[in-house]
Design an enzyme around this catalytic site. Structure first.
Site, short mmCIF file in Angstrom:
data_model
loop_
_atom_site.label_atom_id
_atom_site.label_comp_id
_atom_site.label_asym_id
_atom_site.label_seq_id
_atom_site.Cartn_x
_atom_site.Cartn_y
_atom_site.Cartn_z
N GLU A 217 0.87 -1.17 0.00
CA GLU A 217 0.00 0.00 0.00
C GLU A 217 0.91 1.22 0.00
O GLU A 217 1.42 1.63 1.05
CB GLU A 217 -0.93 -0.02 1.21
CG GLU A 217 -1.89 -1.20 1.24
CD GLU A 217 -2.84 -1.23 0.06
OE1 GLU A 217 -2.95 -0.22 -0.67
OE2 GLU A 217 -3.48 -2.27 -0.15
N CYS A 251 -1.77 9.08 2.62
CA CYS A 251 -1.41 8.57 1.29
C CYS A 251 -2.46 8.88 0.24
O CYS A 251 -2.15 8.91 -0.95
CB CYS A 251 -1.15 7.07 1.36
SG CYS A 251 -2.54 6.10 1.98
#
Length: 470
Positions: A217, A251
């Site tokens: 991720e 993110c």
């Protein structure tokens, strides 16, 4: 089992072997056993709620309790609730069509725990990005080892307390880069890493030596596209929410904006006005979270200096104050150029480049010529335009007239693509990620099927060709 702070690589191996032995002693935990683990974890998270807020305030210098609630505490509890609600259904073997080739046998797919799962956690949401994958791995029946970031020592200690009663199921690991490297080199049955693309590549290389399957991720530069019709207030509010939570240290934060050339000034003035209204003039006690460390603060200051030196125009919501700790209010940037660092690197903070376009094809061309982002945001009510952007760009996920919120959807997979990651977790896909989908063909012993095939191969040959080669 003893918890060790800043563990040595040798003791890390011992911890891994202990967790492996615990799994081998109980390789197929029942539904009831998994539920007990998840409920114990949930109760402990709720019990330690205030401790989580206090710890992250210390780690950041200041962190808004609002940010910690919506990005660390709530998603952890919601993830457990969702797993508890659906676990029985997930664990049930799924029937598959056997087909003429296997008649009259049956085929099912069983979901079996993998074993010991490794989780490498970043500093930006240390509680949820540790517990989120762990919850799904535990639901799938695994044991879990979590490598925490060295930049959140106070949160790490609270997490140790949270999982204290579950030491046979979860172990918290702390340490510097050498421990991180040793952790990623362990022969886990699955390894999930959340962090930068650069470090993700190193983790992938290390895992490859053990043929350890991985979920990455990562991040990247997530664009926001504003069309020529949408209410600018609606678009700006969505961008502010995604860019102000954790001060953009997320993110899936909007990394840069595409706005029609004729609406550039409207976007800038609306953003500054509404951000000031929400964060500076309001009565909210939850002010803006600080930048986590001097290193990250200096990185953002370097972005600003680089931008100014290369002709960029800064539009700060509020000037940086020397006595405000590491608080950096958003800086919009116009007149950007490709040689600026803010267009080359993931910003991960309160700086927001604003780019203009006249035709939507300019936008898709720009996005598609660059590494695929973790998220893409579309501000529009034009369904034809939305469909065009969905079909002509690649990204890990999309939010329409919103930002970052798709990452909190329990019943949908979350994951990147290409440079922004590989694999998925969250929801059923998370359970599958941490399970082995094992095909089980079941043939009844009373029917001599194999003997019939062996004795009548010419007949079987003709039947199979007639009915299956179509």
């Amino acid at each position: 089992m003893t918890n060790l702070n800043h563990i040595s690589p040798d003791n890390l191996q011992i911890t891994f072997q202990t967790m492996r032995a615990a799994y081998n002693a109980q390789p197929a935990p029942s539904y009831a056993e998994r539920v007990t683990v998840l409920k114990t974890l949930k109760a402990s998270v709720i019990k330690h709620e205030q401790a989580i807020y206090d710890a992250l305030k210390k780690d950041y210098g200041y962190r808004s309790e609002f940010d910690t609630l919506i990005a660390d505490v709530l998603p952890s509890v919601a993830g457990i609730n969702y797993a508890l609600k659906n676990l029985k259904k997930w664990m049930k073997p799924s029937k598959r069509h056997a087909g003429l080739m296997h008649f009259p046998s049956s085929v099912k797919v069983h979901y079996q725990p993998l074993g010991v799962v490794g989780v490498i956690t970043p500093w930006n949401f240390p509680v949820f990005l540790a517990l989120g994958p762990a919850i799904q791995a535990l639901a799938a029946g695994n044991r879990v080892m979590i490598k925490m970031s060295e930049f959140t020592p106070n949160a790490n200690q609270v997490l140790r307390e949270i999982v204290k009663e579950l030491s046979e199921h979860i172990q918290i690991i702390e340490g510097e880069a050498d421990v991180g490297a040793a952790f990623s080199a362990l022969p886990f049955d699955h390894l999930i890493f959340t962090g930068s693309s650069a470090v993700g590549k190193l983790v992938a290389k290390s895992a490859a030596d053990n043929l350890t399957p991985i979920t990455l991720e990562l991040g990247g530069k997530s664009p926001t596209i504003i069309d020529d019709q949408i209410s600018m207030d609606i678009a700006v509010d969505a961008v502010i929410l995604g860019k102000s939570v954790n001060s953009g240290q997320i993110c899936v934060a909007p990394d840069y904006i595409f706005v029609p050339e004729a609406r550039e000034n409207e976007f800038i003035s609306t953003f500054i006005e509404r951000y000031t209204q929400y964060h500076l003039n309001g009565e909210n006690q939850n002010s803006q979270t600080h930048i986590v460390s001097e290193r990250q603060y200096d990185r953002l200051m370097a972005f600003i200096e680089d931008t100014k030196s290369k002709g960029g125009k800064l539009h700060p919501v509020k000037a940086i104050e020397n006595d405000a700790g590491r608080r950096v209010y958003p800086h919009l940037v116009t007149q950007v150029s490709e040689d600026m660092s803010i267009l080359k690197e993931e910003i991960f903070g309160s700086i927001l480049p604003v780019m203009t376009y006249n035709k939507i094809e300019e936008v898709t061309r720009y996005i598609n010529e660059r590494p695929r982002p973790l998220a893409l945001y579309i501000m529009s009510k034009d369904n034809a335009l939305i469909d065009y952007l969905l079909n002509n760009t690649h990204s890990g996920g999309v939010s329409i007239n919103d930002t970052a919120m798709h990452a909190a959807a329990d019943d949908a997979p979350f994951g990147g693509v290409g440079n922004s990651g590989m694999g998925h977790y969250h929801g059923y896909e998370g359970f599958q990620t941490f399970s082995k989908a094992k095909t089980v063909l079941h043939s009844s012993p009373w029917l001599p099927k194999n003997a019939f095939i062996l004795k009548n191969r010419d007949f079987v040959y003709k039947i199979l060709r007639k009915f299956l080669l179509k």
